[in-house]
Design a protein around this motif. Structure first.
Motif, PDB file in Angstrom:
ATOM      1  N   ASP A 366       0.367  -0.871  -0.360  1.00 37.07           N
ATOM      2  CA  ASP A 366      -0.030   0.284  -0.008  1.00 37.07           C
ATOM      3  C   ASP A 366       0.738   1.298   0.282  1.00 37.07           C
ATOM      4  O   ASP A 366       0.938   2.164  -0.632  1.00 37.07           O
ATOM      5  CB  ASP A 366      -1.120   0.240   1.351  1.00 37.07           C
ATOM      6  CG  ASP A 366      -1.629  -1.099   1.284  1.00 37.07           C
ATOM      7  OD1 ASP A 366      -3.412  -1.069   0.459  1.00 37.07           O
ATOM      8  OD2 ASP A 366      -1.936  -2.241   1.662  1.00 37.07           O
ATOM      9  N   LEU A 367       1.657   1.257   0.698  1.00 33.76           N
ATOM     10  CA  LEU A 367       2.946   2.296   1.103  1.00 33.76           C
ATOM     11  C   LEU A 367       3.426   2.626  -0.828  1.00 33.76           C
ATOM     12  O   LEU A 367       3.661   4.019  -1.497  1.00 33.76           O
ATOM     13  CB  LEU A 367       4.353   2.391   1.579  1.00 33.76           C
ATOM     14  CG  LEU A 367       5.234   3.274   2.211  1.00 33.76           C
ATOM     15  CD1 LEU A 367       4.747   4.728   1.832  1.00 33.76           C
ATOM     16  CD2 LEU A 367       6.435   2.684   3.199  1.00 33.76           C
ATOM     17  N   ALA A 368       3.986   1.342  -1.536  1.00 35.26           N
ATOM     18  CA  ALA A 368       4.349   1.327  -3.039  1.00 35.26           C
ATOM     19  C   ALA A 368       3.695   2.390  -3.321  1.00 35.26           C
ATOM     20  O   ALA A 368       3.108   3.309  -4.469  1.00 35.26           O
ATOM     21  CB  ALA A 368       5.422  -0.001  -2.942  1.00 35.26           C
ATOM     22  N   ASP A 369       1.960   1.629  -3.323  1.00 31.92           N
ATOM     23  CA  ASP A 369       1.428   1.976  -4.665  1.00 31.92           C
ATOM     24  C   ASP A 369       1.027   3.824  -4.009  1.00 31.92           C
ATOM     25  O   ASP A 369       0.998   4.694  -5.180  1.00 31.92           O
ATOM     26  CB  ASP A 369      -0.059   1.088  -4.323  1.00 31.92           C
ATOM     27  CG  ASP A 369      -0.003  -0.312  -5.027  1.00 31.92           C
ATOM     28  OD1 ASP A 369       0.722  -0.634  -5.505  1.00 31.92           O
ATOM     29  OD2 ASP A 369      -1.796  -0.755  -4.335  1.00 31.92           O
ATOM     30  N   TRP A 370       0.735   4.160  -3.166  1.00 33.19           N
ATOM     31  CA  TRP A 370       0.661   5.208  -2.899  1.00 33.19           C
ATOM     32  C   TRP A 370       2.029   6.067  -3.332  1.00 33.19           C
ATOM     33  O   TRP A 370       1.710   7.566  -4.102  1.00 33.19           O
ATOM     34  CB  TRP A 370       0.506   5.615  -1.192  1.00 33.19           C
ATOM     35  CG  TRP A 370       0.733   7.019  -0.778  1.00 33.19           C
ATOM     36  CD1 TRP A 370      -1.181   7.323  -0.840  1.00 33.19           C
ATOM     37  CD2 TRP A 370       1.205   8.791  -0.633  1.00 33.19           C
ATOM     38  NE1 TRP A 370      -0.926   9.276   0.193  1.00 33.19           N
ATOM     39  CE2 TRP A 370       0.766   9.537   0.104  1.00 33.19           C
ATOM     40  CE3 TRP A 370       2.652   8.085  -0.773  1.00 33.19           C
ATOM     41  CZ2 TRP A 370       0.668  10.203   0.072  1.00 33.19           C
ATOM     42  CZ3 TRP A 370       3.244   9.388  -0.539  1.00 33.19           C
ATOM     43  CH2 TRP A 370       2.352  10.600  -0.110  1.00 33.19           C
ATOM     44  N   LEU A 371       3.003   6.200  -3.228  1.00 36.85           N
ATOM     45  CA  LEU A 371       4.260   6.472  -4.216  1.00 36.85           C
ATOM     46  C   LEU A 371       3.568   6.566  -5.148  1.00 36.85           C
ATOM     47  O   LEU A 371       4.516   7.825  -5.929  1.00 36.85           O
ATOM     48  CB  LEU A 371       5.723   5.835  -3.241  1.00 36.85           C
ATOM     49  CG  LEU A 371       5.575   5.941  -2.370  1.00 36.85           C
ATOM     50  CD1 LEU A 371       6.914   4.382  -2.013  1.00 36.85           C
ATOM     51  CD2 LEU A 371       6.687   7.168  -1.962  1.00 36.85           C
ATOM     52  N   VAL A 372       3.338   5.679  -5.899  1.00 37.75           N
ATOM     53  CA  VAL A 372       3.005   5.572  -7.061  1.00 37.75           C
ATOM     54  C   VAL A 372       1.764   6.597  -7.882  1.00 37.75           C
ATOM     55  O   VAL A 372       2.460   7.453  -8.672  1.00 37.75           O
ATOM     56  CB  VAL A 372       2.592   4.554  -7.786  1.00 37.75           C
ATOM     57  CG1 VAL A 372       2.075   4.113  -9.066  1.00 37.75           C
ATOM     58  CG2 VAL A 372       3.845   3.331  -7.681  1.00 37.75           C
ATOM     59  N   ARG A 373       1.002   6.381  -7.024  1.00 36.07           N
ATOM     60  CA  ARG A 373       0.025   7.132  -7.261  1.00 36.07           C
ATOM     61  C   ARG A 373      -0.128   9.014  -6.616  1.00 36.07           C
ATOM     62  O   ARG A 373      -0.210  10.054  -7.929  1.00 36.07           O
ATOM     63  CB  ARG A 373      -1.596   6.803  -6.310  1.00 36.07           C
ATOM     64  CG  ARG A 373      -2.952   6.767  -7.514  1.00 36.07           C
ATOM     65  CD  ARG A 373      -3.622   6.004  -6.092  1.00 36.07           C
ATOM     66  NE  ARG A 373      -3.551   6.099  -4.271  1.00 36.07           N
ATOM     67  CZ  ARG A 373      -3.040   4.954  -3.877  1.00 36.07           C
ATOM     68  NH1 ARG A 373      -3.257   3.939  -4.071  1.00 36.07           N
ATOM     69  NH2 ARG A 373      -3.686   5.596  -2.189  1.00 36.07           N
ATOM     70  N   GLU A 374       0.822   9.325  -5.194  1.00 30.76           N
ATOM     71  CA  GLU A 374       0.636  10.546  -5.336  1.00 30.76           C
ATOM     72  C   GLU A 374       1.921  11.140  -5.314  1.00 30.76           C
ATOM     73  O   GLU A 374       1.725  12.307  -5.493  1.00 30.76           O
ATOM     74  CB  GLU A 374       0.544  10.652  -3.616  1.00 30.76           C
ATOM     75  CG  GLU A 374      -1.132   9.968  -4.022  1.00 30.76           C
ATOM     76  CD  GLU A 374      -2.369  10.824  -3.772  1.00 30.76           C
ATOM     77  OE1 GLU A 374      -1.970  11.994  -3.697  1.00 30.76           O
ATOM     78  OE2 GLU A 374      -2.893   9.704  -4.332  1.00 30.76           O
ATOM     79  N   GLY A 375       3.103   9.927  -5.800  1.00 33.43           N
ATOM     80  CA  GLY A 375       4.653  11.006  -5.223  1.00 33.43           C
ATOM     81  C   GLY A 375       4.614  10.735  -7.207  1.00 33.43           C
ATOM     82  O   GLY A 375       5.747  10.995  -7.307  1.00 33.43           O
ATOM     83  N   GLY A 376       4.177  10.050  -7.810  1.00 31.67           N
ATOM     84  CA  GLY A 376       4.452  10.101  -9.022  1.00 31.67           C
ATOM     85  C   GLY A 376       5.764   9.369  -9.900  1.00 31.67           C
ATOM     86  O   GLY A 376       6.120   8.745 -10.261  1.00 31.67           O
ATOM     87  N   VAL A 377       6.095   8.608  -8.554  1.00 34.67           N
ATOM     88  CA  VAL A 377       7.132   7.444  -9.271  1.00 34.67           C
ATOM     89  C   VAL A 377       7.251   6.437  -9.123  1.00 34.67           C
ATOM     90  O   VAL A 377       6.065   5.647  -9.224  1.00 34.67           O
ATOM     91  CB  VAL A 377       7.840   6.949  -7.328  1.00 34.67           C
ATOM     92  CG1 VAL A 377       8.839   5.915  -6.890  1.00 34.67           C
ATOM     93  CG2 VAL A 377       7.075   8.005  -6.417  1.00 34.67           C
ATOM     94  N   PRO A 378       8.225   5.780 -10.000  1.00 29.70           N
ATOM     95  CA  PRO A 378       8.113   4.398 -10.824  1.00 29.70           C
ATOM     96  C   PRO A 378       7.371   3.262 -10.387  1.00 29.70           C
ATOM     97  O   PRO A 378       7.920   3.351  -9.065  1.00 29.70           O
ATOM     98  CB  PRO A 378       8.852   4.111 -12.091  1.00 29.70           C
ATOM     99  CG  PRO A 378       9.935   6.337 -12.042  1.00 29.70           C
ATOM    100  CD  PRO A 378       9.548   6.433 -10.588  1.00 29.70           C
ATOM    101  N   PHE A 379       7.250   2.301 -10.336  1.00 30.08           N
ATOM    102  CA  PHE A 379       6.927   1.157  -9.201  1.00 30.08           C
ATOM    103  C   PHE A 379       7.552   0.613  -8.975  1.00 30.08           C
ATOM    104  O   PHE A 379       8.403   0.354  -7.655  1.00 30.08           O
ATOM    105  CB  PHE A 379       5.834   0.274  -9.850  1.00 30.08           C
ATOM    106  CG  PHE A 379       5.373  -0.688  -8.759  1.00 30.08           C
ATOM    107  CD1 PHE A 379       4.278  -0.756  -7.832  1.00 30.08           C
ATOM    108  CD2 PHE A 379       5.980  -2.222  -8.524  1.00 30.08           C
ATOM    109  CE1 PHE A 379       4.151  -1.715  -6.311  1.00 30.08           C
ATOM    110  CE2 PHE A 379       5.796  -2.811  -7.164  1.00 30.08           C
ATOM    111  CZ  PHE A 379       5.076  -2.516  -6.804  1.00 30.08           C
TER     112      PHE A 379
END
Ligand code: ARG
Length: 455
Positions: A366-379
């Motif tokens: 969920d933390l990784a998904d949040w970074l993708v969603r909210e921070g635009g970070v590649p998975f």
């Protein structure tokens, strides 16, 4: 019955190895039903006189009443249920009994009896599977939002709900229902009238006997009809698959009932004690369901190997078809009833499940998904950042959602305090709303859909 060309009787061991009566007497109802349909057809077609047909029909009822009242004896000299019934009929009505076997052989007779037996067995299994599914639905509904750890490699992976987990078994049972129903539809053709292997010269009416016995019609090839045991193998394959599903659930109950897990307490009704250790509550029923799956698989292998090298048409090896099917059916019926009882009466421990779900960093995805969603970070990068956060939490001996924001931001400054909204196990399961996912709303929708399907 066949002694005309013989000068001597069989050796004692020949009698014993040849006899199937000790097990095929279980098909006496089917045998009588087949004979009843056959003689009615012989009478209607004018192959036996109306008087003889009536006498035979009445005699068969007498024989059946005798079996019902006193059981079927193990008279090895009569070989099998077919010969015994004919002998009993002769005792009851005299020489007219000898006309029953006109235009028939034991080869088409046994193929018909056994199909009737397996068809009834499938109907029993389908009813038992429905009860099992109802039990799963009721417990899944109760626990649609109860969080538990979901596992891969038996390691804490992502939180799921107990309702979702139980509904996974509902899906397996639904496939089992479909397999048994499919086997039933395919086997519902009547071999009677194929005679020994070539058909018969008598003007029989195979459509009439097929209809009288509830078949969709007669089989199309006499050689195939007396050689075919696909219907028994279809049953065993479906039974094996079904027992495998029950065994996996049984295994989970064994694990979950253990002290380290403590996810479930099986009811007194489905537990046993130890003769030496007074504290014990053992999950014997679950272990036996797991064990029975091995035996049922053995039954499938047994008949598969019996059939694999047989030339057309009938060979006596085929008499060995019945014991594995009977055994598998008895074991499956017990297993289904026991698993249904265990599911209905188990006490689940959602508090314990939640504690374990919260302990294994199961919301890391969920933390990784949040970074993708909210921070635009590649998975892939988000995966790496999250891995560092997990290592940090592990070093500090805290859960992910207990890590101070400063620590998270030291790992990656794109993290802000909104991340805590996704780090709880409840938030994690609630977010899994993709079709087929574990969100409680999805689980409830799946239960409602299943109810519509099985109602
Ligand atoms: N008891 C036999 C069986 O179960 C019946 C068929 C016997 N047929 C024969 N030709 N010997 O297979």
């Amino acid at each position: 019955m066949w002694g005309g060309r013989f000068a001597e009787g069989p050796a004692a061991v020949m009698r014993e190895i040849n006899a199937s009566l000790p097990f095929d007497k279980r098909m006496w109802r089917e045998d009588v039903a087949g004979s009843r349909a056959h003689v009615a057809m012989l009478g209607a077609a004018g192959i036996v006189s109306p008087a003889d047909a009536d006498a035979i029909a009445a005699g068969l009822e007498q024989v059946a009443a005798g079996y019902q009242a006193d059981g079927v004896p193990d008279d090895l000299s009569l070989e099998d249920i077919h010969m015994l019934t004919e002998a009993r009929l002769a005792e009851a009505i005299g020489p007219a009994a000898g006309r029953l076997h006109t235009a028939r052989s034991r080869n088409d007779q046994v193929a018909t009896d056994f199909r009737l037996w397996v068809r009834a067995a499938i109907d029993q299994v389908l009813a038992a599977l429905t009860a099992f599914q109802q039990a799963l639905l009721a417990r899944a509904e109760e626990h649609a939002a109860s969080v538990m750890p979901g596992f891969t490699h038996l390691q804490s992976a992502q939180p799921v709900t107990l309702g979702h987990h139980l509904m996974a078994y509902y899906e397996m049972a639904a496939r089992d229902v479909s397999r048994f129903a499919d086997a039933r539809a395919r086997m519902n053709r009547c071999p009677l009238g194929s005679a020994a292997l070539a058909g018969t010269g008598f003007p029989i009416d195979r459509d009439a006997t097929a209809a009288a016995l509830g078949f969709d019609g007669p089989t199309r090839n006499s050689l195939d009809a007396v050689s075919d045991r696909d219907f028994a193998l279809d049953y065993l394959q479906a039974a094996t698959q079904c027992s495998l599903h029950l065994s996996r659930l049984a295994e989970e109950f064994v694990l979950w009932a253990s002290q380290p897990f403590g996810f479930v307490a099986l009811s007194d009704q489905w537990s046993t004690g130890s003769s030496i250790m007074p504290q014990k509550r053992n999950p014997d029923a679950a272990e036996l369901v797991r064990g029975h799956a091995g035996r049922i698989t053995g039954c499938l292998v047994s008949l598969t190997v019996t059939m694999k090298g047989l030339p057309l048409a009938y060979s006596k090896d085929m008499q060995d078809d019945k014991p594995p099917v009977f055994e598998a059916h008895d074991l499956l019926a017990l297993s289904l009833a026991a698993m249904t009882g265990m599911v209905e009466s188990a006490t689940f421990r959602p508090d314990r499940m939640r504690a374990l779900a919260e302990s294994g960093f199961s919301t890391a995805t969920d933390l990784a998904d949040w970074l993708v969603r909210e921070g635009g970070v590649p998975f892939r990068e988000a995966h790496h950042i999250t891995g560092r956060a997990v290592a940090r939490a592990e070093a500090e001996g805290v859960r992910l959602d207990q890590l101070p924001l400063a620590d998270l931001r030291a790992i990656d400054p794109r993290i802000d305090d909104r991340v805590y909204d996704v780090l709880s196990v409840d938030a994690s399961v609630a977010s899994r709303t993709s079709f087929g996912g574990t969100a409680p709303a999805n689980v409830r929708a799946a239960i409602a859909a299943a109810r519509g399907e099985t109602a």
